[in-house]
Motif scaffolding. Structure first.
Motif, short mmCIF file in Angstrom:
data_model
loop_
_atom_site.label_atom_id
_atom_site.label_comp_id
_atom_site.label_asym_id
_atom_site.label_seq_id
_atom_site.Cartn_x
_atom_site.Cartn_y
_atom_site.Cartn_z
N ILE A 18 0.84 -1.21 0.00
CA ILE A 18 0.00 0.00 0.00
C ILE A 18 0.87 1.25 0.00
O ILE A 18 0.60 2.20 -0.73
CB ILE A 18 -0.96 -0.01 1.20
N ALA A 19 1.93 1.24 0.80
CA ALA A 19 2.79 2.43 0.91
C ALA A 19 3.80 2.52 -0.23
O ALA A 19 4.42 3.57 -0.41
CB ALA A 19 3.52 2.40 2.24
N GLY A 20 3.99 1.45 -0.97
CA GLY A 20 4.97 1.46 -2.05
C GLY A 20 6.39 1.47 -1.53
O GLY A 20 7.28 2.04 -2.15
N VAL A 21 6.60 0.81 -0.40
CA VAL A 21 7.91 0.81 0.25
C VAL A 21 8.64 -0.48 -0.08
O VAL A 21 8.05 -1.54 -0.15
CB VAL A 21 7.74 0.92 1.79
N ALA A 22 9.94 -0.40 -0.27
CA ALA A 22 10.80 -1.57 -0.41
C ALA A 22 12.05 -1.34 0.43
O ALA A 22 12.62 -0.25 0.41
CB ALA A 22 11.18 -1.81 -1.86
N VAL A 23 12.42 -2.33 1.19
CA VAL A 23 13.61 -2.22 2.04
C VAL A 23 14.76 -2.89 1.29
O VAL A 23 14.98 -4.08 1.40
CB VAL A 23 13.38 -2.89 3.40
N GLY A 24 15.45 -2.12 0.50
CA GLY A 24 16.55 -2.66 -0.29
C GLY A 24 16.02 -3.52 -1.42
O GLY A 24 14.86 -3.46 -1.81
N SER A 25 16.90 -4.33 -1.97
CA SER A 25 16.48 -5.21 -3.06
C SER A 25 16.16 -6.61 -2.57
O SER A 25 15.69 -7.44 -3.34
CB SER A 25 17.59 -5.27 -4.10
N VAL A 26 16.40 -6.89 -1.30
CA VAL A 26 16.17 -8.23 -0.76
C VAL A 26 14.79 -8.36 -0.15
O VAL A 26 14.06 -9.31 -0.43
CB VAL A 26 17.26 -8.58 0.29
N VAL A 27 14.39 -7.43 0.69
CA VAL A 27 13.09 -7.48 1.37
C VAL A 27 12.08 -6.73 0.53
O VAL A 27 12.02 -5.50 0.54
CB VAL A 27 13.17 -6.90 2.79
N THR A 28 11.27 -7.48 -0.21
CA THR A 28 10.22 -6.90 -1.04
C THR A 28 8.89 -7.52 -0.64
O THR A 28 8.83 -8.41 0.22
CB THR A 28 10.48 -7.17 -2.53
N VAL A 29 7.83 -7.07 -1.26
CA VAL A 29 6.50 -7.62 -0.98
C VAL A 29 6.46 -9.10 -1.33
O VAL A 29 5.89 -9.91 -0.60
CB VAL A 29 5.43 -6.83 -1.76
#
Length: 55
Positions: A18-29
């Motif tokens: 919903i927020a369009g957030v990604a924590v780096g390239s490893v932790v994604t939706v």
């Protein structure tokens, strides 16, 4: 216990989506969703079931 972990992972995935957030390239939706499905599968297999306090 794995069901609770799965619910928390799915909640984080939903919030990230919903927020369009990604924590780096490893932790994604997708990573969080896959980890949640793994926890659900472990829960359905019975892993972690039957824990009790012994007196």
């Amino acid at each position: 216990m794995f069901a609770l972990a799965a619910a928390l992972l799915f909640l984080l995935a939903l919030i990230f989506e919903i927020a369009g957030v990604a924590v780096g390239s490893v932790v994604t939706v997708t990573t969080l969703g896959t980890a949640g499905l793994l926890c659900v599968a472990l829960h359905l297999m019975g892993v972690g079931a039957g824990w009790s306090l012994k007196r």
